[in-house]
Design a protein around this motif. Structure first.
Motif, PDB file in Angstrom:
ATOM      1  N   SER A 176      29.935  60.636 -20.344  1.00 30.94           N
ATOM      2  CA  SER A 176      28.716  61.725 -19.164  1.00 30.94           C
ATOM      3  C   SER A 176      29.802  62.089 -18.309  1.00 30.94           C
ATOM      4  O   SER A 176      30.656  61.382 -18.006  1.00 30.94           O
ATOM      5  CB  SER A 176      27.613  59.960 -18.170  1.00 30.94           C
ATOM      6  OG  SER A 176      27.174  61.178 -17.008  1.00 30.94           O
ATOM      7  N   ARG A 206      14.325  63.904 -16.217  1.00 33.65           N
ATOM      8  CA  ARG A 206      16.312  64.002 -17.185  1.00 33.65           C
ATOM      9  C   ARG A 206      15.579  65.526 -16.791  1.00 33.65           C
ATOM     10  O   ARG A 206      17.008  66.089 -17.053  1.00 33.65           O
ATOM     11  CB  ARG A 206      14.657  64.191 -18.529  1.00 33.65           C
ATOM     12  CG  ARG A 206      15.342  64.449 -19.263  1.00 33.65           C
ATOM     13  CD  ARG A 206      14.461  64.701 -20.393  1.00 33.65           C
ATOM     14  NE  ARG A 206      14.328  63.723 -21.190  1.00 33.65           N
ATOM     15  CZ  ARG A 206      15.024  62.832 -21.999  1.00 33.65           C
ATOM     16  NH1 ARG A 206      16.029  63.770 -22.697  1.00 33.65           N
ATOM     17  NH2 ARG A 206      14.871  61.845 -22.791  1.00 33.65           N
ATOM     18  N   LYS A 207      14.966  66.037 -16.012  1.00 34.81           N
ATOM     19  CA  LYS A 207      15.333  67.522 -15.451  1.00 34.81           C
ATOM     20  C   LYS A 207      16.617  67.373 -15.295  1.00 34.81           C
ATOM     21  O   LYS A 207      17.581  68.757 -14.825  1.00 34.81           O
ATOM     22  CB  LYS A 207      14.575  68.364 -14.704  1.00 34.81           C
ATOM     23  CG  LYS A 207      14.167  69.454 -14.458  1.00 34.81           C
ATOM     24  CD  LYS A 207      12.701  70.545 -13.706  1.00 34.81           C
ATOM     25  CE  LYS A 207      12.324  70.999 -14.901  1.00 34.81           C
ATOM     26  NZ  LYS A 207      11.324  70.932 -14.585  1.00 34.81           N
ATOM     27  N   THR A 254      19.439  66.720 -16.331  1.00 34.76           N
ATOM     28  CA  THR A 254      20.130  68.293 -16.796  1.00 34.76           C
ATOM     29  C   THR A 254      21.091  69.217 -15.908  1.00 34.76           C
ATOM     30  O   THR A 254      21.554  69.867 -16.352  1.00 34.76           O
ATOM     31  CB  THR A 254      18.864  68.520 -17.555  1.00 34.76           C
ATOM     32  OG1 THR A 254      18.710  67.270 -18.662  1.00 34.76           O
ATOM     33  CG2 THR A 254      19.346  69.998 -18.382  1.00 34.76           C
ATOM     34  N   ARG A 255      20.228  68.874 -14.674  1.00 36.97           N
ATOM     35  CA  ARG A 255      20.616  70.211 -13.738  1.00 36.97           C
ATOM     36  C   ARG A 255      21.988  70.401 -13.562  1.00 36.97           C
ATOM     37  O   ARG A 255      22.714  70.756 -12.877  1.00 36.97           O
ATOM     38  CB  ARG A 255      19.234  70.955 -13.103  1.00 36.97           C
ATOM     39  CG  ARG A 255      17.859  70.754 -13.112  1.00 36.97           C
ATOM     40  CD  ARG A 255      18.777  72.515 -14.162  1.00 36.97           C
ATOM     41  NE  ARG A 255      19.169  73.327 -13.120  1.00 36.97           N
ATOM     42  CZ  ARG A 255      18.916  74.464 -11.616  1.00 36.97           C
ATOM     43  NH1 ARG A 255      17.676  74.356 -11.561  1.00 36.97           N
ATOM     44  NH2 ARG A 255      20.131  74.730 -11.313  1.00 36.97           N
ATOM     45  N   ASN A 293      24.371  67.697 -14.610  1.00 38.23           N
ATOM     46  CA  ASN A 293      25.155  67.938 -15.745  1.00 38.23           C
ATOM     47  C   ASN A 293      25.669  69.644 -15.506  1.00 38.23           C
ATOM     48  O   ASN A 293      26.868  69.849 -16.200  1.00 38.23           O
ATOM     49  CB  ASN A 293      24.605  67.556 -17.246  1.00 38.23           C
ATOM     50  CG  ASN A 293      25.404  66.333 -16.960  1.00 38.23           C
ATOM     51  OD1 ASN A 293      26.170  65.472 -16.522  1.00 38.23           O
ATOM     52  ND2 ASN A 293      24.383  65.475 -17.903  1.00 38.23           N
ATOM     53  N   GLU A 294      24.349  70.218 -15.349  1.00 35.48           N
ATOM     54  CA  GLU A 294      24.637  71.499 -15.874  1.00 35.48           C
ATOM     55  C   GLU A 294      26.071  72.677 -15.126  1.00 35.48           C
ATOM     56  O   GLU A 294      26.251  73.369 -14.970  1.00 35.48           O
ATOM     57  CB  GLU A 294      23.084  72.823 -16.016  1.00 35.48           C
ATOM     58  CG  GLU A 294      22.456  72.498 -17.452  1.00 35.48           C
ATOM     59  CD  GLU A 294      21.228  72.794 -17.184  1.00 35.48           C
ATOM     60  OE1 GLU A 294      20.780  72.893 -18.481  1.00 35.48           O
ATOM     61  OE2 GLU A 294      20.810  73.456 -15.981  1.00 35.48           O
ATOM     62  N   TYR A 334      18.087  59.509 -21.208  1.00 38.01           N
ATOM     63  CA  TYR A 334      18.230  60.782 -19.887  1.00 38.01           C
ATOM     64  C   TYR A 334      18.884  61.958 -20.434  1.00 38.01           C
ATOM     65  O   TYR A 334      18.722  63.445 -19.664  1.00 38.01           O
ATOM     66  CB  TYR A 334      17.814  61.063 -18.810  1.00 38.01           C
ATOM     67  CG  TYR A 334      16.390  60.143 -18.904  1.00 38.01           C
ATOM     68  CD1 TYR A 334      15.220  60.108 -19.260  1.00 38.01           C
ATOM     69  CD2 TYR A 334      15.630  59.592 -17.110  1.00 38.01           C
ATOM     70  CE1 TYR A 334      14.343  59.318 -19.610  1.00 38.01           C
ATOM     71  CE2 TYR A 334      14.617  59.177 -17.014  1.00 38.01           C
ATOM     72  CZ  TYR A 334      13.572  59.312 -18.413  1.00 38.01           C
ATOM     73  OH  TYR A 334      12.320  58.586 -18.476  1.00 38.01           O
ATOM     74  N   GLN A 335      20.116  61.873 -20.464  1.00 37.58           N
ATOM     75  CA  GLN A 335      21.183  62.821 -20.996  1.00 37.58           C
ATOM     76  C   GLN A 335      21.457  63.494 -22.379  1.00 37.58           C
ATOM     77  O   GLN A 335      22.399  63.750 -22.722  1.00 37.58           O
ATOM     78  CB  GLN A 335      22.811  62.379 -20.007  1.00 37.58           C
ATOM     79  CG  GLN A 335      22.764  61.955 -18.073  1.00 37.58           C
ATOM     80  CD  GLN A 335      23.798  61.703 -18.183  1.00 37.58           C
ATOM     81  OE1 GLN A 335      24.222  62.533 -17.654  1.00 37.58           O
ATOM     82  NE2 GLN A 335      23.720  59.698 -17.488  1.00 37.58           N
ATOM     83  N   ASP A 336      20.788  62.499 -23.642  1.00 40.30           N
ATOM     84  CA  ASP A 336      20.588  62.300 -24.496  1.00 40.30           C
ATOM     85  C   ASP A 336      22.661  62.328 -24.940  1.00 40.30           C
ATOM     86  O   ASP A 336      23.464  62.559 -25.400  1.00 40.30           O
ATOM     87  CB  ASP A 336      20.594  64.573 -25.652  1.00 40.30           C
ATOM     88  CG  ASP A 336      18.937  64.681 -24.539  1.00 40.30           C
ATOM     89  OD1 ASP A 336      18.623  63.912 -24.912  1.00 40.30           O
ATOM     90  OD2 ASP A 336      19.450  65.725 -24.121  1.00 40.30           O
TER      91      ASP A 336
END
Length: 287
Positions: A32, A244-245, A248-249, A251-252, A283-285
């Motif tokens: 991560s 999770r969202k 994701t955001r 990290n993006e 949650y970050q896969d």
């Protein structure tokens, strides 16, 4: 392999095995870019520094934000030698003292109290520098009914600007927690940050249900995207919040700071922390 001695053959086999092992996939598919830690509120409020470090290392938590008033006793009353000892204790560990969590706000209409709160925050900024923390968490905590909202938001922002200027001399960042009745709404946080207008003043995302209000999560996240300095996270199993969202955001957006668990106490805290970390990674896969 004809003519090769037993010793040479053994060396070849060991080399081949080592190369094969190096190619095996690790536990994580990729690391991560963010880091995981905890706030001492609420899980760790009764832990002294040694217990805090021991438990964080056992659970592979990389950092901690020390909330004022807790058993770690890292407060402005510490002497220089005591501050040096705190700094060294964390430096000798695998846990970063990533911040101090204060309860200072700046929404009061009482200007004398406001000046005292700003001065007290400056003492806290010096403490953060002395013990090796990277930042100080502050918060808004509501909007006085007798004052226009715009005036209060501007006052909080200007207070943060003054503190940011002071903190810059110490290499400290100011993390504004998304907190308080009405002040936890992201449009209001954005207004405060715009009024502060300092590169070392940013937001501490707080994973509130109010993040979903108004025009929704995506819009609210975008209001402070790129200005998030840290993240507080409740229990990740809560289905009411889009964790999770959020991850994701983050990290993006290129966020590489700390996500900090702000979860209830447990009689088996390290086990809970390990589960929290596993879900945070999942949650970050990354599992």
């Amino acid at each position: 392999m004809a003519g090769m001695s037993a010793g040479a053959l053994g060396l070849v086999n060991q080399t081949a095995l080592a190369a094969a092992a190096a190619q095996q996939p690790g536990f994580l598919t990729k690391p991560s870019r963010m880091k995981l830690g905890t706030v001492t509120y609420n899980l760790a409020e009764a832990w002294d520094i040694d217990t805090l470090i021991k438990n964080c290392e056992a659970a592979h938590f990389e950092g901690v934000e020390l909330r004022t008033g807790h058993a770690h006793k890292v407060e402005v009353a510490l002497s220089k030698s005591e501050r040096d000892a705190v700094r060294q204790r964390f430096a000798d560990s695998k846990v970063q003292l990533m911040g101090l969590g204060s309860a200072f706000d700046y929404h009061t209409p009482d200007q004398d109290k406001l000046k005292k709160d700003i001065a007290a925050t400056m003492e806290y900024i010096v403490l953060a520098h002395d013990v090796g923390a990277t930042g100080v968490k502050v918060r808004p905590n509501g909007l006085p009914k007798e004052v226009p909202k715009e005036k209060t938001l501007e006052q909080i922002g200007h207070s943060l600007r003054e503190l940011g200027e002071f903190a810059e001399n110490y290499g400290i960042v100011i993390r504004l927690e998304v907190h308080g009745p009405s002040t936890s709404l992201l449009p209001n946080i954005r207004t405060i940050l715009d009024a502060a207008d300092r590169k070392n003043v940013g937001a501490c995302w707080n994973s509130n249900q109010s993040d979903l209000e108004g025009e929704g999560f995506e819009h609210n996240f975008d209001l402070v995207k790129g200005r998030i300095f840290s993240v507080h996270m409740r229990d990740l199993y809560l289905e009411e919040y889009p964790f999770r969202k959020l991850l994701t955001r983050l990290n993006e957006s290129g966020f590489t700071g700390y996500c900090l668990a702000e979860i209830p106490p447990s009689t088996d805290p390290v086990r809970v922390m390990k589960y929290f970390r596993a879900l945070w990674l999942a949650y970050q896969d990354l599992l």
